[in-house]
Design a protein around this motif. Sequence first.
Motif, short mmCIF file in Angstrom:
data_model
loop_
_atom_site.label_atom_id
_atom_site.label_comp_id
_atom_site.label_asym_id
_atom_site.label_seq_id
_atom_site.Cartn_x
_atom_site.Cartn_y
_atom_site.Cartn_z
N ALA A 1 -6.03 14.86 25.51
CA ALA A 1 -7.44 15.06 25.34
C ALA A 1 -8.03 13.77 24.31
CB ALA A 1 -8.00 16.23 24.91
N GLY A 2 -8.47 14.34 23.11
CA GLY A 2 -8.81 13.23 22.30
C GLY A 2 -10.53 12.95 22.36
N GLY A 3 -10.97 14.03 23.03
CA GLY A 3 -12.61 13.91 23.13
C GLY A 3 -13.40 14.38 21.84
N GLN A 4 -14.73 14.63 21.96
CA GLN A 4 -15.39 14.91 20.97
C GLN A 4 -16.42 15.93 20.97
OE1 GLN A 4 -16.30 14.69 18.05
NE2 GLN A 4 -15.46 12.94 16.95
N PRO A 5 -16.28 16.93 20.55
CA PRO A 5 -17.09 18.33 20.92
C PRO A 5 -18.74 17.86 20.51
CG PRO A 5 -15.54 18.89 19.39
CD PRO A 5 -15.18 17.38 19.64
N LEU A 6 -18.87 17.11 19.38
CA LEU A 6 -20.39 16.57 19.21
C LEU A 6 -21.02 15.64 20.06
CD1 LEU A 6 -20.35 15.66 15.26
CD2 LEU A 6 -21.29 17.69 16.54
N LEU A 7 -20.18 15.07 21.11
CA LEU A 7 -20.55 14.25 21.93
C LEU A 7 -21.53 15.14 22.82
CD1 LEU A 7 -21.09 11.63 23.47
CD2 LEU A 7 -18.95 12.02 24.83
N TRP A 8 -20.96 16.36 23.41
CA TRP A 8 -22.03 17.17 24.17
C TRP A 8 -23.23 17.42 23.35
CZ3 TRP A 8 -22.62 19.18 28.75
CH2 TRP A 8 -23.67 20.46 28.58
N GLN A 9 -23.13 17.83 21.98
CA GLN A 9 -24.22 18.29 21.51
C GLN A 9 -25.25 17.19 21.37
OE1 GLN A 9 -23.61 20.15 17.67
NE2 GLN A 9 -21.88 21.14 18.27
N HIS A 10 -24.87 16.04 21.23
CA HIS A 10 -25.81 14.89 21.23
C HIS A 10 -26.48 14.58 22.56
CE1 HIS A 10 -25.63 13.22 17.43
NE2 HIS A 10 -24.25 13.20 17.34
N LEU A 11 -25.68 14.86 23.66
CA LEU A 11 -26.25 14.51 25.17
C LEU A 11 -27.14 15.61 25.47
CD1 LEU A 11 -23.07 13.34 27.01
CD2 LEU A 11 -25.10 11.86 26.20
N PHE A 12 -26.69 17.09 24.98
CA PHE A 12 -27.26 18.07 25.42
C PHE A 12 -28.73 18.29 24.78
CE2 PHE A 12 -28.75 22.43 25.02
CZ PHE A 12 -28.65 22.94 26.25
N TRP A 13 -28.69 17.98 23.45
CA TRP A 13 -30.02 18.19 22.62
C TRP A 13 -30.96 16.85 23.19
CZ3 TRP A 13 -31.51 22.53 21.80
CH2 TRP A 13 -30.54 23.54 21.52
N MET B 1 -28.63 19.81 14.86
CA MET B 1 -27.45 19.42 14.36
C MET B 1 -27.12 19.10 13.08
SD MET B 1 -26.47 16.93 17.61
CE MET B 1 -25.03 16.66 17.26
N PHE B 2 -28.11 19.76 12.13
CA PHE B 2 -27.90 19.49 10.60
C PHE B 2 -26.68 20.23 10.26
CE2 PHE B 2 -32.79 19.25 10.26
CZ PHE B 2 -32.93 18.02 10.63
N THR B 3 -26.27 21.27 10.56
CA THR B 3 -25.05 21.62 10.06
C THR B 3 -23.78 21.65 10.92
OG1 THR B 3 -25.08 24.03 11.16
CG2 THR B 3 -26.36 23.58 8.96
N SER B 4 -24.03 20.48 11.89
CA SER B 4 -22.64 20.56 12.86
C SER B 4 -21.72 19.59 12.34
CB SER B 4 -23.63 19.88 14.19
OG SER B 4 -23.52 18.52 13.94
N GLY B 5 -21.81 19.02 11.57
CA GLY B 5 -20.71 18.12 11.15
C GLY B 5 -20.95 16.52 11.55
N MET B 6 -22.35 16.48 12.07
CA MET B 6 -22.83 15.00 12.15
C MET B 6 -23.02 14.50 11.01
SD MET B 6 -26.71 14.45 13.92
CE MET B 6 -27.48 15.13 12.45
N ASN B 7 -22.82 13.07 10.96
CA ASN B 7 -23.16 12.35 9.62
C ASN B 7 -24.38 12.89 8.94
OD1 ASN B 7 -23.78 10.62 7.50
ND2 ASN B 7 -22.91 8.64 8.52
#
Lengths: 259, 613, 473
Positions: free
Chosen positions: B299-311, B366-372
């Motif tokens: 794998a090596g994917g990023q769950p946050l990527l979906w959040q960015h794309l989705f939102w 995504m303020f609390t999502s672990g995004m920078n």
Amino acid sequence: MMRLIAFLLLLAVPVLGVWTFVTAADNNWWFPPAYSTFAPDIDWLFDFIMYMVAFTFVVTEVALAWFVLKYSAKRHDKGVFTHGSHKLEMIWTAIPAVALLVIAFTQMETFANIKFASGFPTQGRFTREKPIAQVWASQFDWRVRYPGDDGVLGTVDDLEAAYEFVVPVNEDVVFELRSRDVIHSWFVPEFRLKQDALPGHTIPVWFNATKEGSYDLVCAELCGWGHYKMSGRVRVVSAQEFEAYQADLKAKWFSNGKE
Amino acid sequence: MNPVSTPAAPVVTHHSTGLQPGEGAPGTMREHHDHHELGFLRKYVFSVDHKIIGLQFLFSGLVFLVLGGLMAMAIRYQLAWPWKPMPGLSWMFPATGGAITPEFYTMLFTMHGTIMIFFVIIPLLTGAFGNFLIPLMIGAPDMAFPKLNMFGYWAMWPAFVLILMGFFVEGGHAAGGWTSYPPLSTIESAAPGSLSGQTYWLMSLTWVGVSSMMGAVNYVTTIVKMRAPGMTMMRMPLSVWGLMIAAFLQLFALPVLTAASIMQLLDRVIDTGFFTPTNLIVNNLTPDSFAHGMPAAAAGGQPLLWQHLFWFYSHPAVYILVVPAMGFTSDILAVHARKPIFGYKPMVYSMAAIAGLGFIVWGHHMFTSGMNPALGMSFMVATIMIALPSAIKVFNWLGTLWGGRIRLNSPMLFAIGFVSMFIIGGLSGIWMAATPVDIYIHDTYIVVAHFHYVVFAGSMFAIFSAIYHWYPKMFGRVMNETLGKIHFVGTFIFTNCTFYMMHQLGVAGLMRRTADPYAYDVYAHLQPLNEFITLSAFCMFAWQIFFVVNFFHSLFWGYRVGRNPWEANSLEWDAPSPPGHGNFDAPLLVHRGPYEYSSPEVAEDYLPQTRTV
Amino acid sequence: MRIRIRPLALAGLAALGACQLDLASEPQTPTVHYALSPRTTEVDAEGEPIVAPATQEHIAGSLAMLFGSPANPRFLRTSEWVDDGFDPNWPTYAVGDDGSGEFDEDELAALQSDNRRDFARELAAIEAGEFERVRIPSWLPDLAGAWSAHLASKPADQRDEEFKTEAARLLVEFYPTLRDSAELYRQQCLHCHGTEGGGDGPTSRFLNPRPRDYRRGIFKFTAQKDKSVPTRADLYTILDEGVTGTAMPSFRRFSKAEIHGLVDYVRLLSMRGMVEHDLVTTVTNDDVLSAETVLESYAGVWEKWNKAPEKWTEVASEVPAPTRESIERGRTLFMDAATGNCFSCHGAEGRGDGASAFTTVPETGEILPAYKDDWGNEIIPRNLRQGIFRGGRRPIDIYYRVKNGINGTPMPAAVSSMTDEDIWALVHYVGALSEQPRTRANRAAAHGANQHGNGQHGDSQSGDSPSGGGSGH
């Protein structure tokens, strides 16, 4: 008749709306007590926005209700023929713009303090390099790993505790948040602190609890069917009790099964 | 020049409703039908007529509204009385004595959100009213691409079928929330709904995306190319502006969602691992090393990527849900307040600004999502600034009402209700935008209160208002006013009882999506409040019976009305009610904007866009 | 025209009002019933029941007589027990009327102090005299009943200090009855573990591993030897700490008394299942089920549970600290086919991929688990490198697993030739497998790799995790 009903309904919105917020604390529908160093800041910012918002809310809703009552089809032959007013548009663009910018800029310091790397404690026992523990989230429980005697996480002498995360009071505490499976979120209402646990990432979190006690730790990000039962506790104790807890944990960890 | 809209005799107007008596509608209908007759199937089912397509969207949207509403009631029932036998559903759960299971609860709120957003509000606003109103309001005979338009509706049917099929698969429908964050949604063992329900969900949403895309292309082309002579952009009704801006939002944002959902589909079906990190252990399986007993790709994917794309899609999508509603409200307020809209250009610009800013604020989810966290600052400022165009709109609506001759009929009541509720929904948004406050209130019931104020009390009120307002144009009959007013009063009261109190739950820290919060000490005291909210929600749901009865009753027995029952200015009222094929029976020439009410130029208090003075 | 609508609207309003009145009262608690286990109702190849339907009915009747129903669970008091003054029902059995129960004074004090914490809000309300603010949780029907009885005992204007003290005592000295615990079980446990504790609730289909089936009296993670039923402490630990790596969470958000109550109820379900199993195995070919047989089986099962404490694994020595030598010795034993023989299932590297745990389907080449557990589920050996040990990660927990094996699974008890020292050596080795000893320097390196997100370390994403070592070695 309908006009009066509509007026009363529309007027009830600001009246009951404000009344609900004013009496919320008495009804116990308000913030849980604030027990971390930055919790009062967040509450203050919430209140600050709330007062500004409440002013706008009351003015606009009352105006709406009043217009509905006053400007009836029966009382005038024709409406006022106007396409708007440039001056008014300028006023009600400029004033909210300033107010909103003020709101935005007052928020920044607190957020930076809580989440930015620069806001993390550098003094004291626990820092980003030397966290108090690693908190592991998985479907559907919380587990805490303390570094043990060598003070380093991820070694054989780590101590593990289920459910309960014990921290010293009035001390900056940094911990690492990790997830084993899906996204979870570490949320203690009394600390006003929430941070998602992202699988594949180690996320440092800090807080400073100001009152001893035991607080519900809840998962605030949907993590599956058992999301609602993914509970934990953060127990805040004095520095001595914390040492004693660590010693207990160690004794329990290396016990031979006898009490 | 324009014989249709000039009344032959002085018009007697009913004061409280503004309704004109009928003009003998049967006669006006006949003259359009002489060129060709279509069979039932071509006319009402596989129709290329934008009006019929609009009505198709309207009826399917209302059917799904009932389904989504029933799910909401089930959710509320569980929250008030956890683990008690669920009325109507208890036969499904013999093993628990009729109480629902937690995985069923997760499915309920996931599908409630999905259905309400993708199958009710978006199709009703852009599908039903977009189709029905755009050609009529700009004076076009039909859409630019009528066949594409038909296909746009029929592309919804695979979506309908797939979304309904998902309920009957092993494990139930998708249960990862309407946001379907991976890895919960991508890893089969993570949730029962991720077994195969999620696949149906993703496929269904892709079809909705295809449908919306075709609609959006059509709306923009039609508005740009097919306006009647004299209808400049700045003479368009605000409804058309709202719909066009929403169409642009869909054009630019939807491809991202479609791409993201296809990526998630690939993650699920062929284990691509876009969103799946390494070394997960989910339900005793390590998805990246063994899937179904087969070694899968690392794998090596990023769950946050979906959040960015989705939102990146779904934040603009919430403006798709509200910008057309703002347009409808503006039109309806002006018509029934008998006043020009206050500040037409600022209204247009502020809608455009909301849409434009809508593209750069997705990070506030995504303020609390672990995004920078540093990103949070810029997202916060952009988000807070969205309140500015929203505020301008509210002030302009108030300005429109000021000094008007307000007719308090059903469409107007719902439009005023929209303004009142949108103020609440908009203002509570400022809390969400403020990063430190959001750390606390993120994923609590304040968020639920906020978006229900915008989407239910906002958009849904605007939809009700629009149905009452344009019903005469759709069916040549008007809806019953008494029932309409009863409908408004109850809906308004119970909507507020339901959603306003959710602010209090949120301030008390109650999280969303929790099947049984009362075993937590910190939430135990909130059960009575939840019971109150649940009873209010039941009342609100039951109250819609007045709308349903009214809608179907008026279809057959409502007053017949003529072309322009509300004495409105915009072009759709120049067409017969209901308009025949090709919409208008005379060539149109537009002389002015749509809001010349109470103009001193004429004796009446309205001045249609086509009338010469 | 207009008037035509009004009666319609009024009728609608009236109907709505009626609906709301009906809904305003709290809905009833659902009723569930104990069913017979699949073993009892099994049918043969022809579809004929193996146990005669009349016998099945008889078994069901006997079980209802012995254990009651989910709405009213209770143990039958045999005539001897009545003579002895022994009541097997909780809370008497646990707490005792006169301090004669299972708990000693310290334990009782701990229960009470936890009740004070759990009912803090309620106790404060009682102290303030605001009795209407006291909220009894929905999962404690008997306590709620006692509370309303107490409220009814005195009218609101005559409630004195004594009344308050008595009210507080109800909560502080609270210990759940079996009915309370059955309701808590229904709300929190039933959807996985099933009404009868068969591990077959509606959610269980989606879980890996499957939830425990109590009906055989087989519990995996205990400190018991000789496949004995567990002690109260074993069951309490599972409820208190959860089973890591499974969907069984910690239930410590409930009070100590409530968790003990759940233990009581799980014991009832387990005993019920064991009696049923007993009966169905003795009467398969016999239609007559005498009262003596039933009572004998009942007494036998009780005896097993009563004797559980005697089967506790006592460890004489202190837990030794791991040394390089002990780990090395553990590795030797792990790989030794005669003594440890661990590698044959757990694999040479401890990844749970040993040859004897899997079989290959000749036609397809598909690799399938070779073993099933006692409940008939396919089972694979633990991957010891994930750091997930369901029975606990403490050295003593792993010691129990090695020494006693895991009840209900192919994991055997240690062979008798193994000394305590051998077992500890294995424990150290297993600990070392999941926990790569790290220096500060290489931990920092792993951390750095994680920060920069480059893939130089095979396990950079979980370099310092218990699940580390899953890849890249």
